[in-house]
Design an enzyme around this catalytic site. Sequence first.
Site, mmCIF file in Angstrom:
data_model
loop_
_atom_site.group_PDB
_atom_site.id
_atom_site.type_symbol
_atom_site.label_atom_id
_atom_site.label_comp_id
_atom_site.label_asym_id
_atom_site.label_seq_id
_atom_site.Cartn_x
_atom_site.Cartn_y
_atom_site.Cartn_z
ATOM 1 N N ASP A 106 0.827 -1.222 0.000
ATOM 2 C CA ASP A 106 0.000 0.000 0.000
ATOM 3 C C ASP A 106 0.859 1.270 0.000
ATOM 4 O OD1 ASP A 106 -1.790 2.041 0.648
ATOM 5 O OD2 ASP A 106 -2.204 1.302 2.672
ATOM 6 N N HIS A 158 -3.686 4.258 6.823
ATOM 7 C CA HIS A 158 -2.573 3.818 5.971
ATOM 8 C C HIS A 158 -1.245 4.167 6.639
ATOM 9 C CE1 HIS A 158 -5.320 3.233 2.549
ATOM 10 N NE2 HIS A 158 -5.945 4.286 3.043
HETATM 11 ZN ZN LIG Z 1 -7.902 1.338 -0.158
HETATM 12 ZN ZN LIG Z 2 -8.990 0.806 3.011
#
Ligand SMILES: [Zn+2]
Ligand SMILES: [Zn+2]
Length: 541
Positions: free
Chosen positions: A172, A345
Amino acid sequence: MYGIEYKNEIILIDAGLKFPDAHMNGVDYIIPDIRYLLDKPQQIKALFLTHGHEDHIGAVPYLLKHLSFPIYGGALTIDLVKAKLEEHKLTNSVDFHIIQDHERVSFQHLSVHFFRTIHSIPDAFGIVVDTPYGSIVHTGDFKFDMTPEGKTADLHKMMQLGEKGVLALLSDSTNSEREGQSLSEHTVGKSVLELIQQCEGRVLFATFASNVHRLQQVIHAASECNRRILILGRSMEKIFSIGQELGHLHIPQGMLMDMKEIHTTPHHQVIILCTGSQGEPNAALTRIAAGSHRHVQIFPGDTVVFSSSPIPGNIIQVNRSIDMLMRSGAAVLYGAEYDIHTSGHGSREDLKLMIRTMRPKYFIPIHGEYRMLVSHQKLAEQVGIPSNRIYVLNIGEPLLITKYHARKGRNLPSGSSFVIRGKVESHEPELIDERNRLAKDGVLIVALVLNNETCQMIAGPDLISRGFVYVRDANELMKTAESHLKSALYGLEQKKEARCEIWEHKISEVLQNFFYSQLQRTPVIFSSIHSVSHPTQVKDD
Ligand SMILES: [Zn+2]
Ligand SMILES: [Zn+2]
């Protein structure tokens, strides 16, 4: 959406949707183009979902209209997908499997297992696909948080994977430009409590409905401060019911109030937990801010908390909401200074830790805009991944991995499909361009009647403006355009031109040039040519 293909097996990971940019007029969502999969439906073994956010599950109903496969995901993810299928009135029986932490799903050549991660929604998993050449790890959206709300990440398993050796890591990249480590949910929980303790009037708390842990923090704060909660917004109501059922939300008895009670409960005992943290036009908070909510209005003394950070495309509408709320007399708390939100994140330190833990042979930054992928690529180089083993891939660009090396392959049929009023349209830039022109410069309709025997105009041309100019102010201009057009069309009459398309082309060319020279604008020109063979029936008025 990612696919891992080996021989006759394809494993799919996530199937999300994207919200359109402001210039994509009329487009509701953007979903993956699945032409490649439609050619080999039998080979798709399963879809594995990392978590239940829209950008990971939103396209599932559209895929299921054409393909059929079992779906694996965490309990909350599966419940959210089921609710989505109901909304789409999809009744085909889907084979759902809830992922268990230590489960392994095996196919003929590939097998899949999971590790729990921390993200801004419960039941988030990283996915490991074991292939004959090694393990491919997809992190899903993640961050490291040593004091999370709810279950902890499976750090032990991540380390084991790294020990054993990872062939490729897909990780990510959303916060790859953000220094440091993402704030812990625990810190946010404390701030939320302290903040609500200080409020004297009502508190309106807006966050993503799917941020179940944040909702639990608000419930906890409400209970500590002797407040009760009113839930506003359809997605908020849905998540309260699913979250409670799955044991993610614990709500003390009597905590929730209904709409009738809001008018009789003293302000210092109320929290309104609502959708609209992104300024979405139809969300509860946006309607409250605009004064158009049927039951709730802002009173001076109210405090509105935005426990979220605006997605870049939503900044303008969030700011508009904040302005309106402040005008109505509310105190509005938003932004980083209050520690009332943390990203789900990982920031740069989290990302480095993931790469160091997994120690992959090949690294593929995923999930994020191109500059974020590039920033993640540089980060991977910093922690020792050789640059020739890092691949920044475009949509549709496959990475071909053999036993000894990897290389980018030729593009697969791919791209984006638009969802417009529930229907999937293939990606047609011309359509969007035309809509943008309509929105920007309006449309000019040209009506005329043509005698198709003599090729003479017997009525018109009449110019009708829709969204182009305000006719009352532009009377002179329109008259000049009309006579300019008339004399240009005289040439076609002389040539006895009977083909409508030639007339249309001429009309368009003449008016485009005329209005561009006069106003520097290019409206969409729409010709309505009525061709008749019995002119006596037509009356020119
Ligand atoms: Zn996402
Ligand atoms: Zn997500």
